[in-house]
Motif scaffolding. Structure first.
Motif, PDB file in Angstrom:
ATOM      1  N   SER A  24      49.749  46.395  46.396  1.00  0.00           N
ATOM      2  CA  SER A  24      49.602  47.832  46.658  1.00  0.00           C
ATOM      3  C   SER A  24      49.107  48.573  45.419  1.00  0.00           C
ATOM      4  CB  SER A  24      50.924  48.433  47.152  1.00  0.00           C
ATOM      5  OG  SER A  24      51.869  48.549  46.104  1.00  0.00           O
TER       6      SER A  24
ATOM      7  N   ASN B  68      39.527  47.061  50.638  1.00  0.00           N
ATOM      8  CA  ASN B  68      39.858  46.887  52.057  1.00  0.00           C
ATOM      9  C   ASN B  68      41.161  46.129  52.210  1.00  0.00           C
ATOM     10  OD1 ASN B  68      39.964  46.178  54.779  1.00  0.00           O
ATOM     11  ND2 ASN B  68      37.724  46.186  54.930  1.00  0.00           N
ATOM     12  N   ARG B  69      42.111  46.700  52.962  1.00  0.00           N
ATOM     13  CA  ARG B  69      43.404  46.055  53.139  1.00  0.00           C
ATOM     14  C   ARG B  69      43.276  44.715  53.858  1.00  0.00           C
ATOM     15  NH1 ARG B  69      48.823  46.093  53.694  1.00  0.00           N
ATOM     16  NH2 ARG B  69      49.223  47.858  52.371  1.00  0.00           N
ATOM     17  N   SER B  70      42.266  44.566  54.711  1.00  0.00           N
ATOM     18  CA  SER B  70      42.123  43.322  55.466  1.00  0.00           C
ATOM     19  C   SER B  70      41.590  42.179  54.612  1.00  0.00           C
ATOM     20  CB  SER B  70      41.192  43.539  56.665  1.00  0.00           C
ATOM     21  OG  SER B  70      39.888  43.868  56.221  1.00  0.00           O
ATOM     22  N   THR B  71      41.098  42.484  53.412  1.00  0.00           N
ATOM     23  CA  THR B  71      40.562  41.458  52.516  1.00  0.00           C
ATOM     24  C   THR B  71      41.631  41.050  51.516  1.00  0.00           C
ATOM     25  OG1 THR B  71      38.365  42.433  52.691  1.00  0.00           O
ATOM     26  CG2 THR B  71      38.749  40.890  50.886  1.00  0.00           C
ATOM     27  N   PRO B  72      42.079  39.801  51.550  1.00  0.00           N
ATOM     28  CA  PRO B  72      43.109  39.377  50.600  1.00  0.00           C
ATOM     29  C   PRO B  72      42.622  39.468  49.153  1.00  0.00           C
ATOM     30  CG  PRO B  72      42.887  37.787  52.390  1.00  0.00           C
ATOM     31  CD  PRO B  72      41.718  38.729  52.493  1.00  0.00           C
TER      32      PRO B  72
ATOM     33  N   THR C 217      53.966  41.927  47.097  1.00  0.00           N
ATOM     34  CA  THR C 217      53.566  43.016  47.988  1.00  0.00           C
ATOM     35  C   THR C 217      53.295  44.290  47.193  1.00  0.00           C
ATOM     36  OG1 THR C 217      54.852  42.079  49.821  1.00  0.00           O
ATOM     37  CG2 THR C 217      54.280  44.408  49.971  1.00  0.00           C
TER      38      THR C 217
ATOM     39  N   ARG D 265      45.313  47.850  45.133  1.00  0.00           N
ATOM     40  CA  ARG D 265      44.546  48.606  46.135  1.00  0.00           C
ATOM     41  C   ARG D 265      44.683  50.109  45.948  1.00  0.00           C
ATOM     42  NH1 ARG D 265      46.611  44.458  50.648  1.00  0.00           N
ATOM     43  NH2 ARG D 265      44.729  43.143  50.809  1.00  0.00           N
TER      44      ARG D 265
ATOM     45  N   GLU E  39      45.178  35.803  48.349  1.00  0.00           N
ATOM     46  CA  GLU E  39      44.526  34.505  48.481  1.00  0.00           C
ATOM     47  C   GLU E  39      44.658  33.783  47.142  1.00  0.00           C
ATOM     48  OE1 GLU E  39      40.136  32.426  49.066  1.00  0.00           O
ATOM     49  OE2 GLU E  39      40.394  34.559  49.509  1.00  0.00           O
TER      50      GLU E  39
ATOM     51  N   PRO F 165      50.392  37.337  52.974  1.00  0.00           N
ATOM     52  CA  PRO F 165      49.218  37.786  53.743  1.00  0.00           C
ATOM     53  C   PRO F 165      48.243  38.647  52.954  1.00  0.00           C
ATOM     54  CG  PRO F 165      51.181  39.022  54.401  1.00  0.00           C
ATOM     55  CD  PRO F 165      51.651  37.893  53.529  1.00  0.00           C
ATOM     56  N   ASP F 166      48.705  39.291  51.873  1.00  0.00           N
ATOM     57  CA  ASP F 166      47.828  40.153  51.081  1.00  0.00           C
ATOM     58  C   ASP F 166      47.115  39.417  49.956  1.00  0.00           C
ATOM     59  OD1 ASP F 166      48.556  42.363  52.581  1.00  0.00           O
ATOM     60  OD2 ASP F 166      50.222  42.888  51.252  1.00  0.00           O
TER      61      ASP F 166
END
Length: 359
Positions: free
Chosen positions: A311, A2-6, A307, A314, A32, A29-30
């Motif tokens: 990618s 999921n992109r929203s999960t770091p 970044t 993911r 944690e 932002p990507d």
């Protein structure tokens, strides 16, 4: 994923570069930032500042708590830490060089390829838009055929740099493996396979067992000839970092450190000041020249690298911008340079080098 999960990340090694990776990960932002691993207990303060956990060794970090790692340890540790990350099923970004030797680099790269896990090598200069533009100028022959390149990397590292890491005075801590490795990656990326290398090194300025200066000649299979002079003991404005302003530890000068010559023009790099015939004709030494600067965006390459790393993890990207194999090509060139300097003889592709094929 999921992109929203770091992506939960561990940074292994909190020296000069590791701290930069950790701070960028904390702000990204990507990502944690979950752990910092470093044997120095003083790095607990950094972990507290960046709101993550600290461990003195990787065995103290549960594999399930992270998905990825950045390895920023001394070169000789890259293989062992890389394999430990692989055992934990972590995608890995390993700082350059990919390993301390081509043999160890091949072991690391092959292991990740067999598992199908992302392995990215930290040749962060590739993320500068100026690098892509230079490659475009050369591949499209916008200035004719490439003929020559010359580059200088000359900075004076402070004494504190060596006091903070005594390994930097030994075999894998000199400017060839620490600094020229970046130039090697760009040289191979821009001009292709290497055919012959000549080199000499000096220990005169610092008197350490590792080189402090080097002069290098490279002939590429394409016919391009390049020269490189590097030293970590001279105070000068000429370095890629000084030109680009990418490294907060090196003062920005804005002065290009590369010159690339082509049959219909030339350009300075990374600033991309392009020189051509003033009248737009074929040009020769009797005719005036004009110049223009190709403007490119200024980016933070370590941020862009993270970044891209995210990618890959993911599976939004499938091709690493700097793969393990790319890292090996740069390391092969550096090993060829070291062999040529040690033997006093040219190293040929397929010839008497320790590693028969330079690239």
């Amino acid at each position: 994923m999921n992109r929203s999960t770091p992506i939960r990340l561990v940074v292994i090694g909190a020296g000069l570069v590791g701290q930069r990776h950790a701070r960028h990960a904390f702000e990204h932002p990507d990502i944690e930032l979950a752990w910092i691993v470093d044997p120095n207990p003083n790095q607990q303060a950094l972990a507290k500042e960046l709101d993550c956990r600290w461990a003195p060794d990787l065995d103290s970090v549960p594999a399930s708590e992270c998905q990825a790692a950045v390895i920023a340890t001394p070169n000789s540790d890259h293989l062992s830490s890389g394999l430990a990350c692989l055992e934990r099923n972590w995608a890995t970004l390993v700082e350059k060089p990919v390993a301390d030797t081509v043999e160890n680099g091949e072991k690391l790269v092959s292991a990740f390829e067999a598992r199908g896990l992302p392995l990215l090598v930290g040749h962060h200069r590739r993320y500068h838009p100026s690098v892509e533009k230079a490659k475009e100028l050369l591949e499209t022959a916008a200035l004719g055929n490439a003929v020559s390149a010359s580059l200088i990397w000359a900075v004076r590292k402070p004494d504190s740099y060596f006091q903070a890491g005594l390994w930097r005075r030994k075999s894998d801590g000199g400017p060839l493996l620490i600094n020229f490795i970046h130039e090697a990656d760009l040289l191979v990326g821009l001009f292709g396979p290497v055919q012959e290398v000549q080199a000499m090194v000096s220990h005169h300025a610092r008197g350490s067992s590792v080189e402090d200066s080097a002069a290098i000649n490279i002939r590429f299979a394409s016919g391009v000839i390049a020269t490189a002079v590097l030293t970590d003991a001279a105070l000068s404005p000429w370095s890629f970092e000084g030109a680009s302003g990418e490294n907060p530890n090196i003062a920005e000068t804005g002065i290009s450190s590369w010159r690339i010559g082509c049959t219909a023009g030339s350009f300075e790099f990374p600033a991309l000041r392009v020189w051509t015939d003033a009248q737009g004709e074929e040009g020769d030494w009797s005719r005036p020249l004009k110049h223009e600067v190709i403007e490119t965006d200024k980016v933070n390459p370590l941020h862009e690298q993270l970044t891209h790393f995210a990618s890959l993890i993911r599976r939004e990207s499938t091709i690493p911008k700097v793969s393990g194999r790319d890292g090996l090509e740069a390391l092969r060139l550096v090993e060829a340079v070291r062999t040529a300097a040690r033997t006093g003889r040219p190293v040929l592709a397929g010839g008497p080098a320790q590693n028969a094929n330079i690239v």
